[in-house]
Design an enzyme around this catalytic site. Structure first.
Site, PDB file in Angstrom:
ATOM      1  N   ARG A 166      -9.343   7.722   3.893  1.00 19.94           N
ATOM      2  CA  ARG A 166      -9.187   6.325   2.934  1.00 19.94           C
ATOM      3  C   ARG A 166      -8.460   6.752   1.405  1.00 19.94           C
ATOM      4  NH1 ARG A 166     -14.206   2.875   4.400  1.00 19.94           N
ATOM      5  NH2 ARG A 166     -12.815   1.115   1.989  1.00 19.94           N
ATOM      6  N   ARG A 198     -19.372  -2.378   7.364  1.00 22.48           N
ATOM      7  CA  ARG A 198     -17.726  -2.215   8.240  1.00 22.48           C
ATOM      8  C   ARG A 198     -17.437  -1.011   8.705  1.00 22.48           C
ATOM      9  NH1 ARG A 198     -13.050  -3.624   3.863  1.00 22.48           N
ATOM     10  NH2 ARG A 198     -12.765  -1.512   4.576  1.00 22.48           N
ATOM     11  N   ARG A 201     -21.634  -0.363   1.142  1.00 17.80           N
ATOM     12  CA  ARG A 201     -21.451  -1.534   0.706  1.00 17.80           C
ATOM     13  C   ARG A 201     -21.934  -2.658   2.771  1.00 17.80           C
ATOM     14  NH1 ARG A 201     -15.459  -2.533   0.558  1.00 17.80           N
ATOM     15  NH2 ARG A 201     -15.420  -1.191   2.219  1.00 17.80           N
ATOM     16  N   ARG A 214       1.093  -0.861  -0.097  1.00 23.78           N
ATOM     17  CA  ARG A 214       0.045  -0.297   0.207  1.00 23.78           C
ATOM     18  C   ARG A 214       0.600   1.083  -0.286  1.00 23.78           C
ATOM     19  NH1 ARG A 214      -5.646  -1.768   1.679  1.00 23.78           N
ATOM     20  NH2 ARG A 214      -6.034  -0.268   1.892  1.00 23.78           N
TER      21      ARG A 214
HETATM   22  P1  AP5 Z   1     -14.563  -4.646  -3.310  1.00 24.97           P
HETATM   23  O1  AP5 Z   1     -15.080  -5.135  -3.775  1.00 24.97           O
HETATM   24  O2  AP5 Z   1     -15.679  -4.537  -1.685  1.00 24.97           O
HETATM   25  O3  AP5 Z   1     -14.136  -2.879  -2.499  1.00 24.97           O
HETATM   26  P2  AP5 Z   1     -12.610  -3.389  -2.787  1.00 24.97           P
HETATM   27  O4  AP5 Z   1     -11.803  -2.276  -3.355  1.00 24.97           O
HETATM   28  O5  AP5 Z   1     -12.100  -4.716  -1.977  1.00 24.97           O
HETATM   29  O6  AP5 Z   1     -12.633  -1.834  -1.188  1.00 24.97           O
HETATM   30  P3  AP5 Z   1     -12.070  -2.416  -0.242  1.00 24.97           P
HETATM   31  O7  AP5 Z   1     -13.098  -1.010   1.376  1.00 24.97           O
HETATM   32  O8  AP5 Z   1     -11.989  -3.001   0.282  1.00 24.97           O
HETATM   33  O9  AP5 Z   1     -10.311  -1.855   0.131  1.00 24.97           O
HETATM   34  P4  AP5 Z   1      -9.626  -1.028   1.451  1.00 24.97           P
HETATM   35  O10 AP5 Z   1      -8.235  -0.887   0.246  1.00 24.97           O
HETATM   36  O11 AP5 Z   1     -10.288   0.558   1.578  1.00 24.97           O
HETATM   37  O12 AP5 Z   1      -9.791  -2.007   2.362  1.00 24.97           O
HETATM   38  P5  AP5 Z   1      -8.581  -2.665   2.602  1.00 24.97           P
HETATM   39  O13 AP5 Z   1      -9.845  -4.095   3.789  1.00 24.97           O
HETATM   40  O14 AP5 Z   1      -7.844  -3.694   2.207  1.00 24.97           O
HETATM   41  O15 AP5 Z   1     -16.332  -3.493  -3.497  1.00 24.97           O
HETATM   42  C1  AP5 Z   1     -17.349  -2.166  -3.249  1.00 24.97           C
HETATM   43  C2  AP5 Z   1     -18.166  -2.278  -2.848  1.00 24.97           C
HETATM   44  O16 AP5 Z   1     -18.827  -1.798  -3.993  1.00 24.97           O
HETATM   45  C3  AP5 Z   1     -19.225  -2.987  -2.802  1.00 24.97           C
HETATM   46  O17 AP5 Z   1     -20.475  -2.739  -2.403  1.00 24.97           O
HETATM   47  C4  AP5 Z   1     -19.352  -3.709  -4.170  1.00 24.97           C
HETATM   48  O18 AP5 Z   1     -20.664  -4.360  -3.755  1.00 24.97           O
HETATM   49  C5  AP5 Z   1     -19.544  -2.853  -5.027  1.00 24.97           C
HETATM   50  N1  AP5 Z   1     -18.868  -3.133  -6.048  1.00 24.97           N
HETATM   51  C6  AP5 Z   1     -18.111  -4.359  -6.317  1.00 24.97           C
HETATM   52  N2  AP5 Z   1     -17.447  -4.106  -7.572  1.00 24.97           N
HETATM   53  C7  AP5 Z   1     -18.629  -3.653  -8.403  1.00 24.97           C
HETATM   54  C8  AP5 Z   1     -18.299  -3.158  -9.866  1.00 24.97           C
HETATM   55  N3  AP5 Z   1     -17.644  -3.774 -10.678  1.00 24.97           N
HETATM   56  N4  AP5 Z   1     -19.436  -2.727 -10.295  1.00 24.97           N
HETATM   57  C9  AP5 Z   1     -20.581  -2.103  -9.317  1.00 24.97           C
HETATM   58  N5  AP5 Z   1     -20.408  -2.535  -7.596  1.00 24.97           N
HETATM   59  C10 AP5 Z   1     -19.414  -2.975  -7.718  1.00 24.97           C
HETATM   60  O19 AP5 Z   1      -7.849  -2.155   4.407  1.00 24.97           O
HETATM   61  C11 AP5 Z   1      -9.089  -2.003   5.311  1.00 24.97           C
HETATM   62  C12 AP5 Z   1      -8.041  -0.611   6.431  1.00 24.97           C
HETATM   63  O20 AP5 Z   1      -6.850  -2.051   6.572  1.00 24.97           O
HETATM   64  C13 AP5 Z   1      -7.022   0.332   5.364  1.00 24.97           C
HETATM   65  O21 AP5 Z   1      -7.697   1.398   5.943  1.00 24.97           O
HETATM   66  C14 AP5 Z   1      -5.704   0.535   6.490  1.00 24.97           C
HETATM   67  O22 AP5 Z   1      -5.923   0.939   7.526  1.00 24.97           O
HETATM   68  C15 AP5 Z   1      -5.838  -1.589   7.057  1.00 24.97           C
HETATM   69  N6  AP5 Z   1      -5.253  -2.345   5.887  1.00 24.97           N
HETATM   70  C16 AP5 Z   1      -5.177  -2.559   4.683  1.00 24.97           C
HETATM   71  N7  AP5 Z   1      -4.060  -3.095   4.831  1.00 24.97           N
HETATM   72  C17 AP5 Z   1      -2.579  -2.760   4.890  1.00 24.97           C
HETATM   73  C18 AP5 Z   1      -1.260  -2.633   4.018  1.00 24.97           C
HETATM   74  N8  AP5 Z   1      -0.933  -3.051   3.741  1.00 24.97           N
HETATM   75  N9  AP5 Z   1      -1.141  -1.705   5.393  1.00 24.97           N
HETATM   76  C19 AP5 Z   1      -1.411  -0.998   6.047  1.00 24.97           C
HETATM   77  N10 AP5 Z   1      -2.570  -0.314   6.866  1.00 24.97           N
HETATM   78  C20 AP5 Z   1      -3.425  -1.712   5.664  1.00 24.97           C
HETATM   79 MG    MG Z   2     -11.313  -5.327  -0.207  1.00 24.05          MG
END
Ligand code: AP5
Ligand code: MG
Ligand code: ZN
Length: 211
Positions: free
Chosen positions: A164, A153, A122, A88
């Site tokens: 974010r 969430r 979501r 990230r």
């Molecule tokens: P979805 O597929 O859930 O989207 P996503 O890209 O997975 O979104 P996230 O919110 O999970 O990403 P993120 O990076 O913020 O969260 P993460 O868990 O990694 O789709 C989203 C919505 O759109 C849904 O409603 C779905 O149905 C809809 N949708 C999907 N595709 C569609 C389409 N084609 N058309 C229409 N609708 C659609 O991270 C969370 C937190 O964890 C971070 O903020 C951070 O604090 C921490 N964290 C995680 N990884 C790290 C790291 N490597 N380093 C440091 N902190 C980290």
């Molecule tokens: Mg995700």
């Protein structure tokens, strides 16, 4: 095949990841999911992670990199893996280069205007992790795949989403260039495409990579 999925919060990484993992028989590793599981189980890592996730900030690199480095030693990774939400920032990408070999990076491009609604609408399955959007649920509160309970969430609220997105723009977006220069970036566009249609593009890109 070892892959990375890049894309802004809400771009559809998790949605595509499930499909990619099923189709290519590789394991889906989401650092966000790992942190949320730790929060649910009340571990020390969970307590630390929560304090950052609630603000929409990144969990410290050292903790995150250690988790991924360990996870990649599990037996299920030998057939290939898909990293969702890692790396990230540049530091994480450089660390990853020390302990992994990546074949391709799928970058989901999306119009950022769509993201606030997608994230705040979501709902996620507690059991299998499938994502839905309230606009298509018709009032249903259980998962169509497994019958699990759907929940919202804690970081899917307007304030946290704003931070974010800012973190993504500042720290994660530069990775597009990083992998482009290396010649392993595969671009797909998620803006107009429903998940199934977008997956057709993802498949085309990955099949080409495998050929
Ligand atoms: P979805 O597929 O859930 O989207 P996503 O890209 O997975 O979104 P996230 O919110 O999970 O990403 P993120 O990076 O913020 O969260 P993460 O868990 O990694 O789709 C989203 C919505 O759109 C849904 O409603 C779905 O149905 C809809 N949708 C999907 N595709 C569609 C389409 N084609 N058309 C229409 N609708 C659609 O991270 C969370 C937190 O964890 C971070 O903020 C951070 O604090 C921490 N964290 C995680 N990884 C790290 C790291 N490597 N380093 C440091 N902190 C980290
Ligand atoms: Mg995700
Ligand atoms: Zn489910």
């Amino acid at each position: 095949m070892n892959l990375i999925l890049l894309g802004a919060p809400g771009a559809g990484k998790g949605t595509q990841a499930t499909k990619i993992a099923d189709r290519y028989g590789i394991v889906h590793i989401s650092t966000g999911d790992i942190f949320r599981a730790n929060i649910k189980n009340g571990t020390e890592i969970g307590k630390l992670a929560k304090s950052y996730i609630d603000k929409g900030e990144l969990v410290p690199d050292e903790v995150t990199c250690d988790i991924v480095k360990d996870r990649l030693t599990w037996a299920d990774c030998t057939r290939g893996y898909l990293l969702d939400g890692f790396p990230r920032n540049l530091f994480q990408a450089q660390e990853l280069d020390r302990f992994a070999e990546i074949d391709g990076v799928v970058n989901i491009n999306i119009d950022h205007k769509l993201l606030l609604d997608r994230l705040c609408g979501r709902r996620v399955c507690r059991e299998c992790g499938e994502s839905y959007h309230v606009s298509t649920l018709g009032g249903k509160t259980v998962c169509a795949r497994c019958g699990g309970e759907l929940y919202q969430r804690a970081d899917d609220n307007p304030e946290t989403v704003a931070s974010r997105l800012a973190v993504y723009n500042e720290q994660t977006a530069p990775l597009i260039d990083y992998y482009e220069k290396r010649g392993i970036l595969l671009n797909v566009t998620g803006t107009e495409a429903p998940a199934e249609v977008l997956f057709e593009d993802v498949k085309a890109a990955l099949d080409k990579l495998l050929a």
